[in-house]
Design an enzyme around this catalytic site. Sequence first.
Site, mmCIF file in Angstrom:
data_model
loop_
_atom_site.group_PDB
_atom_site.id
_atom_site.type_symbol
_atom_site.label_atom_id
_atom_site.label_comp_id
_atom_site.label_asym_id
_atom_site.label_seq_id
_atom_site.Cartn_x
_atom_site.Cartn_y
_atom_site.Cartn_z
ATOM 1 N N GLU A 89 0.797 -1.225 0.000
ATOM 2 C CA GLU A 89 0.000 0.000 0.000
ATOM 3 C C GLU A 89 0.835 1.283 0.000
ATOM 4 O O GLU A 89 0.900 2.008 1.009
ATOM 5 C CB GLU A 89 -0.972 -0.006 1.185
ATOM 6 C CG GLU A 89 -1.910 -1.190 1.179
ATOM 7 C CD GLU A 89 -3.021 -1.102 2.225
ATOM 8 O OE1 GLU A 89 -2.940 -0.236 3.110
ATOM 9 O OE2 GLU A 89 -3.976 -1.884 2.142
ATOM 10 N N GLU A 143 -6.018 -8.007 -0.187
ATOM 11 C CA GLU A 143 -6.656 -7.810 1.127
ATOM 12 C C GLU A 143 -8.110 -7.426 0.934
ATOM 13 O O GLU A 143 -8.424 -6.599 0.069
ATOM 14 C CB GLU A 143 -6.007 -6.668 1.937
ATOM 15 C CG GLU A 143 -4.680 -6.977 2.553
ATOM 16 C CD GLU A 143 -4.141 -5.812 3.384
ATOM 17 O OE1 GLU A 143 -4.923 -4.990 3.908
ATOM 18 O OE2 GLU A 143 -2.906 -5.741 3.488
HETATM 19 C C1 FCB Z 1 -4.775 -2.220 5.309
HETATM 20 C C2 FCB Z 1 -3.445 -2.670 5.865
HETATM 21 C C3 FCB Z 1 -3.534 -3.745 6.901
HETATM 22 C C4 FCB Z 1 -4.730 -3.556 7.804
HETATM 23 C C5 FCB Z 1 -5.985 -3.347 6.996
HETATM 24 C C6 FCB Z 1 -7.230 -3.209 7.807
HETATM 25 O O1 FCB Z 1 -4.673 -0.909 4.870
HETATM 26 O O2 FCB Z 1 -2.620 -3.134 4.834
HETATM 27 O O3 FCB Z 1 -2.322 -3.780 7.601
HETATM 28 O O4 FCB Z 1 -4.487 -2.515 8.670
HETATM 29 O O5 FCB Z 1 -5.840 -2.216 6.187
#
Ligand code: FCB
Length: 440
Positions: free
Chosen positions: A167, A351
């Site tokens: 990210e 994610e």
């Molecule tokens: C993302 C992150 C992860 C976690 C989630 C909820 O931005 O990569 O570490 O905090 O959000």
Amino acid sequence: MLPTRKDFPEGFLFGAATSAYQIEGHARGGAGRTHWDDFAATPGNVVNAENGDLACDHLTRWAGDLDLLAQGNFDVYRFSTSWARVIPEGRGAVNAAGLDFYDRLVDGLLARGLKPALTLYHWELPSPLADAGGWRNRDIAGWFADFAEVIGRRLGDRLWSAAPINEPWCVAWLSHFLGHHAPGLRDIRATARAMHHVLLAHGRAIQALRGAGVGNLGAVFNFERALPADDSPEAARAAATYDAYYNRWFLSGIFRRAYPAEALAGLEPHLPAGWQDDFDTIAQPLDWCGANYYTCKRIAPAPGPWPALAEVEGPLPKTDMGWEIHPEGLSFFLRRMRDDYTGELPLYVTENGMAAPDEGDPGNRPDEDRIAYVAAHLAEVRRAIAEGVPVRGYFCWSLLDNYEWALGYGKRFGLVHVDFATLKRTPKASYHAFARALAR
Ligand code: FCB
């Protein structure tokens, strides 16, 4: 109910994700200090001033945690290496115990039939590098490439995939413009430099990994659907600006060797001299691309200097993070990646998941909100696949309840509950739902 394996193309991979600082227990095993330790020790930055000293104690409990992945019928595990655990000062001497830990972890995954998907950097910058300017300093690209080489040489022969930086928007904007994450700056010049150096470091790390013989290299971006707060042209313009510096900057840099005009409008005066010459390094070929997706934002114009916008509250149901649940945003971004940037490159949802409050007996709660959230987002993945977008896998965030950064241990994203007093793990109903859906 979750869709099952049979609802996805043959070979589609399911995984769970975690990151080093959020689960390992950073105070142990000879790791060096990080800017997250410093940020958390500064009053007002983190709920209850909590830090990652112990976290889930994954450092000693890792074998049981990998058993949970295997028993959950997952195919692949996305984890990260802590730079400061491996190289405590950020540069120079390696902490053998730290490197050995990741070596055992990778072997432990392979022994259980799980594919290791490595992220090199998930936010815990060694403090000595922060002292030297951190992401503001162009030299970080070289420091990071050296770290990538150490990891690549030791683990590369057994990894399924590797990505340099989790990210980039959070590394740069969230941490240097909004000040919500370490190092907690609110400075547009620092932001512009971090926005560029994070991509330069990405490119240098890809070169280093490839040089060390590591294959299947990718990048992991986070996206938030930017929706105008109303029908006015001003709101449309504000949302386009937000979209440019949040969602398009990093993809553009890597896949188009350029930055979006709406973002340059504010950042260009603050970029380091000669930034235009770095795209040969930044635009290294990749083997796949990852999208982290959770929510949308409603964007309105606001008075003041660029970017002159504000987030306003939206009408949709929200998770425990206060994030609106907007599953269509996921297929929107998968489609956009394919159409505008990545073409036929394999895509992964690296994610996706939700925080839900901790109520009652964790083993007996229905956990239906989380199951519904995942099901709705998997439906959008299927939709994208049906439209021909080459999505090849989905990772749920997260395997375990863990350290949710500035929000501490109160926000629970885990498929497995962690009692932070005893560190006992208890699979939630969502974990069992995955285990059933993924059974062969
Ligand atoms: C993302 C992150 C992860 C976690 C989630 C909820 O931005 O990569 O570490 O905090 O959000």
